[in-house]
Design an enzyme around this catalytic site. Structure first.
Site, PDB file in Angstrom:
ATOM      1  N   ASP A   1       4.700  -5.660   9.706  1.00  0.00           N
ATOM      2  CA  ASP A   1       5.670  -5.463  10.579  1.00  0.00           C
ATOM      3  C   ASP A   1       5.984  -6.230  11.654  1.00  0.00           C
ATOM      4  O   ASP A   1       6.818  -6.781  12.374  1.00  0.00           O
ATOM      5  CB  ASP A   1       6.035  -4.233  10.819  1.00  0.00           C
TER       6      ASP A   1
ATOM      7  N   ASP B   1       0.679  -2.515  12.490  1.00  0.00           N
ATOM      8  CA  ASP B   1       0.917  -2.968  10.803  1.00  0.00           C
ATOM      9  C   ASP B   1       1.215  -4.531  10.956  1.00  0.00           C
ATOM     10  O   ASP B   1       2.379  -5.027  11.397  1.00  0.00           O
ATOM     11  CB  ASP B   1       2.312  -2.151  10.500  1.00  0.00           C
TER      12      ASP B   1
ATOM     13  N   THR C   1      -0.707   7.575  -0.914  1.00  0.00           N
ATOM     14  CA  THR C   1      -2.001   7.499  -1.655  1.00  0.00           C
ATOM     15  C   THR C   1      -2.873   6.374  -1.072  1.00  0.00           C
ATOM     16  O   THR C   1      -4.010   6.448  -1.285  1.00  0.00           O
ATOM     17  CB  THR C   1      -1.740   7.321  -3.115  1.00  0.00           C
TER      18      THR C   1
ATOM     19  N   ARG D   1       1.014  -0.943   0.053  1.00  0.00           N
ATOM     20  CA  ARG D   1      -0.133  -0.062   0.078  1.00  0.00           C
ATOM     21  C   ARG D   1       0.887   1.244   0.060  1.00  0.00           C
ATOM     22  O   ARG D   1       1.827   1.414   0.995  1.00  0.00           O
ATOM     23  CB  ARG D   1      -0.909   0.045   1.364  1.00  0.00           C
TER      24      ARG D   1
HETATM   25  C1  PRP Z   1      -1.362  -4.237   4.687  1.00  0.00           C
HETATM   26  C2  PRP Z   1      -2.212  -5.544   4.847  1.00  0.00           C
HETATM   27  C3  PRP Z   1      -3.140  -5.561   3.584  1.00  0.00           C
HETATM   28  C4  PRP Z   1      -3.187  -3.929   3.468  1.00  0.00           C
HETATM   29  C5  PRP Z   1      -4.438  -3.615   4.102  1.00  0.00           C
HETATM   30  O1  PRP Z   1      -0.127  -4.564   3.726  1.00  0.00           O
HETATM   31  O2  PRP Z   1      -1.648  -6.556   4.961  1.00  0.00           O
HETATM   32  O3  PRP Z   1      -2.320  -6.143   2.374  1.00  0.00           O
HETATM   33  O4  PRP Z   1      -2.226  -3.326   4.122  1.00  0.00           O
HETATM   34  O5  PRP Z   1      -4.795  -2.176   3.489  1.00  0.00           O
HETATM   35  P1  PRP Z   1      -5.677  -1.950   2.599  1.00  0.00           P
HETATM   36  O6  PRP Z   1      -7.186  -2.590   2.851  1.00  0.00           O
HETATM   37  O7  PRP Z   1      -6.011  -0.463   2.765  1.00  0.00           O
HETATM   38  O8  PRP Z   1      -5.358  -2.061   1.265  1.00  0.00           O
HETATM   39  P2  PRP Z   1       1.050  -3.529   3.395  1.00  0.00           P
HETATM   40  O9  PRP Z   1       0.659  -2.635   2.339  1.00  0.00           O
HETATM   41  O10 PRP Z   1       1.242  -2.810   4.527  1.00  0.00           O
HETATM   42  O11 PRP Z   1       2.196  -4.606   2.992  1.00  0.00           O
HETATM   43  P3  PRP Z   1       3.077  -5.589   4.001  1.00  0.00           P
HETATM   44  O12 PRP Z   1       1.999  -6.791   4.025  1.00  0.00           O
HETATM   45  O13 PRP Z   1       4.026  -5.912   2.907  1.00  0.00           O
HETATM   46  O14 PRP Z   1       3.460  -4.997   5.047  1.00  0.00           O
HETATM   47  N1  URA Z   2      -2.287  -2.329   7.096  1.00  0.00           N
HETATM   48  C1  URA Z   2      -2.037  -2.780   8.090  1.00  0.00           C
HETATM   49  O1  URA Z   2      -1.169  -3.694   8.561  1.00  0.00           O
HETATM   50  N2  URA Z   2      -2.767  -2.326   9.411  1.00  0.00           N
HETATM   51  C2  URA Z   2      -3.683  -1.657   9.256  1.00  0.00           C
HETATM   52  O2  URA Z   2      -4.145  -1.107  10.308  1.00  0.00           O
HETATM   53  C3  URA Z   2      -4.086  -1.045   7.777  1.00  0.00           C
HETATM   54  C4  URA Z   2      -3.364  -1.474   7.025  1.00  0.00           C
END
Ligand code: PRP
Ligand code: URA
Length: 209
Positions: A203, A200, A108, A104
């Protein structure tokens, strides 16, 4: 309209309660995400088709049930979705695994695609897309659109925690996709994080912050 099932099982609720806490270590977090995924797989496979077959036990011939519907696949959205794969496979070990890489954009909040590798026969399978978090819904909507572009017709989405905003977007964009949610939270904050949420997920699973 898509079915939304919020899991009310006490073990799921208890484990999500521990997952949310700030003091939960990455090790515990990973283990618990895996355990919750296992229970969610159990709930999300309740309606799989069975057929009756003849078998022989050491004592007698009898009838038994066997899975009869489409073969299964699990598709985690990278990275955080990886935390749910092992638990899913503990319940459905014959499933194949595809991967969709999306992150994400922090400004944006739009999903950015960086990887997609699916089992060759995905279009013939029942596909379980997994990601612990459904926040704005952008990532889930994009991942499911990628699957549909490759001909996948039977898709279910499983997440640990959803925000109402993401749930609405996913239901409206992909009304054919049933959604299984561990807990439905209150709202998104100004950075697109789920409140109260768990922070997150990626993380916390991988210890990267
Ligand atoms: C997080 C989560 C989802 C997304 C959700 O991933 O695991 O994939 O955000 O957010 P959304 O519904 O607003 O799209 P992130 O983009 O942080 O990537 P990661 O899993 O690599 O940390
Ligand atoms: N992605 C995450 O990992 N946590 C949130 O709360 C939103 C998006």
């Amino acid at each position: 309209m898509a079915k939304v099932m919020v899991m009310e099982h006490p073990l799921i609720q208890h484990k999500i309660g521990i997952i949310r806490r700030t003091g939960t270590s990455s090790k515990e977090f990973r283990e618990l995400v895996g355990e919750v995924a296992m229970f969610m797989a159990y709930e999300a496979t309740r309606d799989l088709k069975l057929r009756e077959i003849e078998i022989e036990t050491p004592l007698a011939k009898t009838k038994a049930m066997q899975l009869a519907g489409k073969k299964l696949a699990v598709v985690p959205i990278l990275r955080a979705g990886l935390g749910m794969v092992e638990g899913m496979l503990a319940m459905i070990p014959a499933a194949k695994v595809g991967h969709i890489g999306l992150y994400r954009d922090p400004d944006t909040l739009e999903p950015v695609e960086y990887y997609c590798k699916l089992p060759a026969d995905s279009s013939e399978r029942e596909v379980f897309v997994v990601d612990p978090m459904l926040a704005t819904g952008g990532s889930a909507v994009a991942a499911i659109a990628m699957l549909k572009e490759k001909g996948v017709k039977n898709i279910r989405f499983l997440c640990l925690i959803a925000a109402p905003e993401g749930l609405k977007k996913l239901q409206e964009t992909h009304p054919d996709v049933d959604i299984y949610v561990g807990a439905l939270d209150d709202h998104l904050n100004e950075h697109g994080y789920i409140v109260p949420g768990l922070g997150d997920a990626g993380d916390r699973i991988f210890g990267t912050k």
